[in-house]
Design an enzyme around this catalytic site. Sequence first.
Site, PDB file in Angstrom:
ATOM      1  N   GLY A 172      21.208  25.532 -36.956  1.00 42.52           N
ATOM      2  CA  GLY A 172      21.717  25.472 -38.328  1.00 42.52           C
ATOM      3  C   GLY A 172      23.211  25.713 -38.425  1.00 42.52           C
ATOM      4  N   GLY A 173      23.568  26.683 -39.273  1.00 41.18           N
ATOM      5  CA  GLY A 173      24.984  26.983 -39.495  1.00 41.18           C
ATOM      6  C   GLY A 173      25.694  27.411 -38.226  1.00 41.18           C
ATOM      7  N   GLY A 220      44.027  -5.028 -24.631  1.00 46.39           N
ATOM      8  CA  GLY A 220      44.239  -4.054 -25.699  1.00 46.39           C
ATOM      9  C   GLY A 220      44.372  -2.641 -25.154  1.00 46.39           C
ATOM     10  N   ALA A 221      43.706  -2.386 -24.041  1.00 43.17           N
ATOM     11  CA  ALA A 221      43.762  -1.041 -23.473  1.00 43.17           C
ATOM     12  C   ALA A 221      45.184  -0.692 -23.025  1.00 43.17           C
ATOM     13  CB  ALA A 221      42.782  -0.911 -22.320  1.00 43.17           C
TER      14      ALA A 221
HETATM   15  C1  HXC Z   1      16.015  35.976 -39.601  1.00 41.41           C
HETATM   16  C2  HXC Z   1      15.609  35.601 -37.381  1.00 41.41           C
HETATM   17  C3  HXC Z   1      16.096  34.281 -37.493  1.00 41.41           C
HETATM   18  C4  HXC Z   1      16.555  33.852 -38.759  1.00 41.41           C
HETATM   19  C5  HXC Z   1      15.488  34.601 -35.454  1.00 41.41           C
HETATM   20  N1  HXC Z   1      15.230  35.741 -36.106  1.00 41.41           N
HETATM   21  N2  HXC Z   1      15.999  33.693 -36.292  1.00 41.41           N
HETATM   22  N3  HXC Z   1      15.557  36.444 -38.418  1.00 41.41           N
HETATM   23  N4  HXC Z   1      16.501  34.731 -39.776  1.00 41.41           N
HETATM   24  N5  HXC Z   1      17.065  32.633 -38.922  1.00 41.41           N
HETATM   25  C6  HXC Z   1      14.705  36.972 -35.531  1.00 41.41           C
HETATM   26  C7  HXC Z   1      13.231  36.887 -35.140  1.00 41.41           C
HETATM   27  O1  HXC Z   1      12.425  37.195 -36.228  1.00 41.41           O
HETATM   28  C8  HXC Z   1      13.149  37.930 -34.028  1.00 41.41           C
HETATM   29  O2  HXC Z   1      13.097  39.200 -34.634  1.00 41.41           O
HETATM   30  C9  HXC Z   1      14.483  37.844 -33.352  1.00 41.41           C
HETATM   31  O3  HXC Z   1      15.361  37.223 -34.319  1.00 41.41           O
HETATM   32  C10 HXC Z   1      14.458  36.966 -32.110  1.00 41.41           C
HETATM   33  O4  HXC Z   1      13.875  35.716 -32.440  1.00 41.41           O
HETATM   34  P1  HXC Z   1      12.778  35.001 -31.516  1.00 41.41           P
HETATM   35  O5  HXC Z   1      12.234  33.879 -32.293  1.00 41.41           O
HETATM   36  O6  HXC Z   1      11.833  36.034 -30.989  1.00 41.41           O
HETATM   37  O7  HXC Z   1      13.678  34.495 -30.296  1.00 41.41           O
HETATM   38  P2  HXC Z   1      13.543  33.161 -29.457  1.00 41.41           P
HETATM   39  O8  HXC Z   1      12.131  32.938 -29.081  1.00 41.41           O
HETATM   40  O9  HXC Z   1      14.562  33.293 -28.364  1.00 41.41           O
HETATM   41  O10 HXC Z   1      13.967  31.971 -30.446  1.00 41.41           O
HETATM   42  C11 HXC Z   1      15.275  31.931 -30.993  1.00 41.41           C
HETATM   43  C12 HXC Z   1      15.361  30.823 -32.093  1.00 41.41           C
HETATM   44  C13 HXC Z   1      14.197  31.034 -33.099  1.00 41.41           C
HETATM   45  C14 HXC Z   1      15.222  29.452 -31.446  1.00 41.41           C
HETATM   46  C15 HXC Z   1      16.723  30.925 -32.732  1.00 41.41           C
HETATM   47  O11 HXC Z   1      14.194  32.420 -33.519  1.00 41.41           O
HETATM   48  C16 HXC Z   1      14.323  30.167 -34.300  1.00 41.41           C
HETATM   49  O12 HXC Z   1      13.943  28.997 -34.254  1.00 41.41           O
HETATM   50  N6  HXC Z   1      14.794  30.746 -35.422  1.00 41.41           N
HETATM   51  C17 HXC Z   1      14.913  29.996 -36.656  1.00 41.41           C
HETATM   52  C18 HXC Z   1      16.005  28.983 -36.572  1.00 41.41           C
HETATM   53  C19 HXC Z   1      16.270  28.295 -37.887  1.00 41.41           C
HETATM   54  O13 HXC Z   1      15.570  27.356 -38.252  1.00 41.41           O
HETATM   55  N7  HXC Z   1      17.268  28.824 -38.665  1.00 41.41           N
HETATM   56  C20 HXC Z   1      17.571  28.358 -39.962  1.00 41.41           C
HETATM   57  C21 HXC Z   1      18.524  27.151 -39.776  1.00 41.41           C
HETATM   58  S1  HXC Z   1      19.042  26.514 -41.299  1.00 41.41           S
HETATM   59  P3  HXC Z   1      12.465  40.488 -33.895  1.00 41.41           P
HETATM   60  O14 HXC Z   1      12.401  41.525 -34.952  1.00 41.41           O
HETATM   61  O15 HXC Z   1      11.133  40.059 -33.377  1.00 41.41           O
HETATM   62  O16 HXC Z   1      13.420  40.839 -32.807  1.00 41.41           O
HETATM   63  C22 HXC Z   1      20.590  27.117 -41.493  1.00 41.41           C
HETATM   64  C23 HXC Z   1      21.170  26.821 -42.808  1.00 41.41           C
HETATM   65  C24 HXC Z   1      22.634  26.568 -42.739  1.00 41.41           C
HETATM   66  O17 HXC Z   1      21.134  27.736 -40.663  1.00 41.41           O
HETATM   67  C25 HXC Z   1      22.899  25.147 -42.501  1.00 41.41           C
HETATM   68  C26 HXC Z   1      24.258  24.791 -42.909  1.00 41.41           C
HETATM   69  C27 HXC Z   1      24.589  23.362 -42.564  1.00 41.41           C
END
Ligand code: HXC
Length: 508
Positions: free
Chosen positions: A169-170, A404-405
């Site tokens: 994401g961001g 052209g290059a």
């Molecule tokens: C809150 C989050 C989080 C999130 C991870 N965690 N992502 N908490 N918000 N976005 C937390 C988990 O709950 C977990 O907490 C700890 O971080 C580690 O995450 P895991 O999933 O256990 O780790 P891993 O298996 O290594 O996977 C990492 C990951 C996955 C691939 C990043 O966590 C994931 O897919 N997260 C969501 C990604 C996502 O879709 N984000 C939103 C994008 S949209 P604990 O307590 O267990 O340690 C966006 C909007 C802006 O960003 C866009 C602007 C253009």
Amino acid sequence: MKQILKQLETMRETARQGGGARRIEAQHAKGKLTARERVDLLLDEGSFEEFDMFVEHRATDFGMAEQKVPGDGVVTGWGTINGRTVFVFSKDFTVFGGSLSSAHAQKILKVQRQALKMGAPIIGLFDAGGARIQEGVDSLAGYADIFLENTLASGVIPQIAVIMGPCAGGDVYSPAIMDFIFMVKDTSYMYVTGPDVVKTVTHEDVTHEDLGGYRVHAMKSGVADGAFENDLEAMTQVRRLVDFLPTSNRERPPVRVSFDEAEREEPSLDTLVPANPNKPYDMKELILKVVDEADFFEISPDFAKNIICGFARMDGQPVGIVANQPQVLAGVLDIDASRKAARFVRFCDAFEIPLVTFVDVPGFMPGTRQEQGGLIRHGAKLLFAYAEATVPKITIITRKAYGGAYDVMSSKHIRGDLNYAWPTAEIAVMGSKGAVEIIFRNQTPEELVAREAEYKERFANPFVAAARGYIDDVIMPHGTRRRIVRGLRSLKGKTLSNPWKKHDNIPL
Ligand code: HXC
């Protein structure tokens, strides 16, 4: 008083622990360092001044009021790299996966604004899962604020992103607006949405690696400018890169005392270009033999290898090198090579880093794939970037400069300041064989052989261009370093500006 000091130290220690010992252990088990360990490696020892160590998020939904960690998942502040100030933020994956809350965003914004005000580079170390899901739109607002600061700082201060964990994401869009993105092999991933979301939306099963590992971004998409073996190497190499760059567009690039003789001759270059024009040679050998102490920081070494881009020094002065690589696709300009080099040329121009271009290019890549992919627009990016650049531009044609290059690769016609050719240069609309097959298409094969020799004699040399002043001199290969160093010295006082405009409209 003693009690307060003790309390402060306890609070600091709690903040330093981030998400706690268990998560730090998990971070280490994955082969990753913590946010603070990375900052320590990046900056000069003891130079880090931290901001906002006690900032906490303000969310209350989903039980968040009970889950507060001082610092809120990002370590921010400033320090020095070899004595020069840089601002830094380092995402802490051990705290809510480094995800971005409103408070976390405010911390990053503070260092971004400070860096812009001070005219110092900003380095972001990313290891984060994007928007803090529990905070909803406040998190999205925080990202938008960060993107805006990234955009305003573009071309004013160098912005470097290092992807050091799974980033979504961001946490990939902010790096995408910055100047350089580096990854760490096998522990870092970049994607707009992770594998789980991909599965839900497209029913596609994909691994983190195949979706956004370094092989995708540093080799295929070109989103990343390089990948390093581990966190330690990544931090060491970013320090090396920063040494080539000015702190902002208000400063000149940092000149160093060079221990490499400015007028050094390199006799081996006289035999670098093979007699057979279809035989490749390694353009990197030329670069390493010409620049100070063979020190070359290559950008995107594993993407579009048919063009080489990177930073070096000549007589202590940082320069941006762009060079066709005859060893890969004969050095042809295709979509990827054009995009890669255009972005590099624009960075150098924005930060007043002179450009040295080595040319051996058989033209633009023909074919349906390239045309359907928009080669016209992508190729025009490089043409545009060179044409608008006002920094000193020195060009050396070593062999082919076709079609052209020839125009595109920093030719005299688009304001090349010093354009040299080696005696082996061939400056023509195309190779002799292709040329005679078109203009004498009705002649017999025997006649064509004679015509080809005639065409070669007439055009496959640098002297026709030199006779018109398109080439300033035909130089000895062994004297290349000397001629470039002298050229750069003579161009120190160069002033050139483009007509006033709000901004240009580069073919994006
Ligand atoms: C809150 C989050 C989080 C999130 C991870 N965690 N992502 N908490 N918000 N976005 C937390 C988990 O709950 C977990 O907490 C700890 O971080 C580690 O995450 P895991 O999933 O256990 O780790 P891993 O298996 O290594 O996977 C990492 C990951 C996955 C691939 C990043 O966590 C994931 O897919 N997260 C969501 C990604 C996502 O879709 N984000 C939103 C994008 S949209 P604990 O307590 O267990 O340690 C966006 C909007 C802006 O960003 C866009 C602007 C253009």
